[in-house]
Enzyme design. Structure first.
Site, PDB file in Angstrom:
ATOM      1  N   LYS A  78       0.845  -1.200   0.000  1.00 32.13           N
ATOM      2  CA  LYS A  78       0.000   0.000   0.000  1.00 32.13           C
ATOM      3  C   LYS A  78       0.879   1.248   0.000  1.00 32.13           C
ATOM      4  O   LYS A  78       1.903   1.281   0.691  1.00 32.13           O
ATOM      5  CB  LYS A  78      -0.895  -0.037   1.245  1.00 32.13           C
ATOM      6  CG  LYS A  78      -1.960   1.048   1.309  1.00 32.13           C
ATOM      7  CD  LYS A  78      -2.807   0.866   2.570  1.00 32.13           C
ATOM      8  CE  LYS A  78      -3.934   1.860   2.682  1.00 32.13           C
ATOM      9  NZ  LYS A  78      -4.777   1.644   3.878  1.00 32.13           N
ATOM     10  N   SER A 153      -9.698   1.521   2.849  1.00 32.60           N
ATOM     11  CA  SER A 153      -8.872   2.305   1.956  1.00 32.60           C
ATOM     12  C   SER A 153      -7.788   1.518   1.216  1.00 32.60           C
ATOM     13  O   SER A 153      -7.252   2.006   0.230  1.00 32.60           O
ATOM     14  CB  SER A 153      -8.198   3.429   2.743  1.00 32.60           C
ATOM     15  OG  SER A 153      -7.297   2.883   3.699  1.00 32.60           O
ATOM     16  N   SER A 177      -9.650  -0.868   6.937  1.00 32.85           N
ATOM     17  CA  SER A 177      -9.102  -0.695   5.583  1.00 32.85           C
ATOM     18  C   SER A 177      -8.456  -1.918   4.955  1.00 32.85           C
ATOM     19  O   SER A 177      -8.288  -1.953   3.748  1.00 32.85           O
ATOM     20  CB  SER A 177      -8.095   0.443   5.568  1.00 32.85           C
ATOM     21  OG  SER A 177      -8.787   1.653   5.508  1.00 32.85           O
TER      22      SER A 177
HETATM   23  N1  GLN Z   1     -13.130   3.959   6.550  1.00 30.92           N
HETATM   24  C1  GLN Z   1     -12.321   4.267   7.677  1.00 30.92           C
HETATM   25  C2  GLN Z   1     -11.839   5.689   7.607  1.00 30.92           C
HETATM   26  O1  GLN Z   1     -12.076   6.306   6.645  1.00 30.92           O
HETATM   27  C3  GLN Z   1     -11.190   3.316   7.792  1.00 30.92           C
HETATM   28  C4  GLN Z   1      -9.965   3.702   7.085  1.00 30.92           C
HETATM   29  C5  GLN Z   1      -8.770   2.861   7.437  1.00 30.92           C
HETATM   30  O2  GLN Z   1      -8.889   1.809   8.055  1.00 30.92           O
HETATM   31  N2  GLN Z   1      -7.598   3.364   7.096  1.00 30.92           N
HETATM   32  O3  GLN Z   1     -11.246   6.201   8.499  1.00 30.92           O
END
Ligand code: GLN
Length: 483
Positions: A78, A153, A177
């Protein structure tokens, strides 16, 4: 040779000299070239160096030299995890050309074991989002239907693994994410216990809750990666000093006699019909496999989305204050701005979601509101943790669907942040409580879209968690990716 081979099988073939890494990597790069314009999993692809590393590993094996346990394994990382020699953009204009001066610990561990990092994969800007639509490079697409979001994400991680563009990936999980794209793309994704895996070199979003986690097509490959990335890191004081387990050993121990609790608040109202029936089927399956299933109520979950977005945004607003375009950033030439104009021009380059989080975070931390919002959120977090502790006095594992709904169309929810936030309801509990959770592919909907099940365990119980996930996986037959 199919690209959909398990890492365990691949690595032993390579080690025995029965498979050329160079050929396999070349085939993987061909696959990337073939599907990437439809999927957009990658931000950066390093074909040349990957091919060179592959040749070097083949040579070492031929010469009988020692190689690492991941020798020749093609992986993606990532793009919020620092890598030398490859830019790390966080899918933000703010870091478009940033090449880190050091490797994240997880990256150096992969390299030390001779994995091949093919490239860096797409995400929502600074990992804030659930769909990968908030990337400044444009969205990634779900390989099961390219009109649909792949989750996020770590969307690029889910997509690249699902579409056979690599064998495994590292993502990061702050509120789901790793698990959300795993669920939406029909692959496996693990959020480890807070403190089990080093965050050194992971670009911070919400330090107190996030972890790097592996994504792979099979639970055994997740176990293999955990054996490499888990463990204390002197560069990260939040890592635990305990020696990690061997996650590969006894992976097939089964779940006979285990007590598994379905979390009531994660499986009730708001679930899409097919997700709900898949959950029932999963419970029946776990029982068939010898577990005893009960229902567990964690009523603090009612407040978890509000608490999560308060804490995560507060930490984000403080973390992102460092992006002033002085130490890294883009070149404005000699435009000669005065200070205020300069700062607003620079910070105007953050995308809409990151901006929203920074404003929200600054607000909940401001004088007069701190007690009302931030402290309250911390109290909710403590309440969730204590309810989780109580739950694990009576059950070994918890279960729920990973996502309450099926993957949806790109663009469908992007203008409604609250709706998107609410979809994290099943994943954020593990982050707030610091416990491990894994998403395992379980079903494909009538429209051909993936449904994943989530299993959760007590802190540092990854071994039991992976054993249960392995059992579930072994009892599930799913079609291969259609692309
Ligand atoms: N959807 C969550 C957020 O926007 C999780 C994102 C993540 O785990 N990095 O914060």
């Amino acid at each position: 040779m199919s690209l959909d081979i398990s890492a365990t099988e691949y690595l032993s073939l390579v080690r025995e000299g029965g498979l050329s890494v160079e050929e396999f990597v070349a085939k993987t790069l061909e696959r990337i070239a073939k599907v990437e314009d439809r999927l957009h999993a990658f931000i950066t692809i390093d074909s040349q160096k990957s091919a060179e590393r592959a040749r070097a590993i083949d040579k070492k094996i031929k010469a009988g030299e020692r190689t690492g346990v991941l020798a020749g394994m093609p992986v993606s990382v990532k793009d919020n995890i620092c890598s030398t020699g490859m830019r790390t953009t966080c899918a933000s204009k703010m870091l478009e050309g940033f090449v880190p001066p050091y490797d994240a610990t997880v990256v150096s561990r992969l390299k030390a074991e001779d994995a091949i990092i093919l490239g860096k994969v797409n995400l929502d800007e600074f990992a804030m989002g659930s769909t990968t639509e908030f990337s400044c490079f444009g969205p990634s697409r779900n390989p099961w239907n390219t009109d649909y979001v792949p989750g996020g994400s770590s969307g690029g991680s889910g997509v690249s693994v699902s579409a056979l563009e690599c064998m495994a990936s590292l993502g990061s999980d702050t509120g789901g994410s790793v698990r959300s794209p795993a669920s939406f793309c029909s692959v496996v994704g693990l959020k480890p216990t807070y403190g089990l895996v080093s965050r050194y070199g992971l670009v911070s979003y919400s330090n107190s809750i996030e972890q790097v986690g592996p994504v792979a097509r099979r639970v055994e490959d997740i176990a293999l990666l955990m054996n490499v990335i888990a463990g204390h890191d002197p560069h990260d004081d939040t890592t635990a000093k305990r020696k990690p387990d061997d996650y590969v050993q006894d992976l097939d121990a089964g779940i006979k006699g285990k007590r598994i609790g379905l979390v009531k608040q994660m499986a009730g109202e708001g679930l899409e019909k097919e997700v709900s029936s898949a959950t029932e089927a999963a419970l029946a399956r776990l029982q068939d496999l010898g577990a005893e299933c009960v229902t567990v109520s964690l009523d603090a979950i009612e407040h978890s989305v509000a608490a999560y977005y308060t804490i995560a945004s507060a930490e984000a607003s403080s973390n992102l204050a460092r992006y002033d375009n002085l130490r890294y950033g883009f070149d404005f030439g000699n435009e000669g701005y005065e200070f205020k104009a300069y700062v607003s021009k620079v910070r105007g380059n953050f995308g809409p979601e990151v901006t929203r989080r920074m404003l929200l975070g600054a607000f909940v931390l401001s004088a007069g509101y701190y007690g009302k919002y931030y402290l309250k959120a911390q109290q909710v977090r403590a309440m969730i943790k204590s309810q989780i502790d109580d739950a694990f006095k009576t059950v070994d594992l918890l279960v729920s669907p990973t996502m309450p709904i099926l993957p949806y169309k790109i663009g469908e929810k992007i203008d409604d942040p609250l709706k998107l936030y609410l979809l994290d309801i099943n994943t954020i509990t593990a982050n707030l409580a610091g416990i491990p959770a894994i998403s395992v592919p379980f079903a494909i909907s009538s429209a051909g879209l993936p449904i994943g099940m989530q299993l959760l365990a007590n802190s540092f119980e990854e071994k039991a968690l992976l054993q249960a996930a392995f059992s579930l996986q072994q009892s599930t037959r799913l079609p291969g990716v259609p692309i």
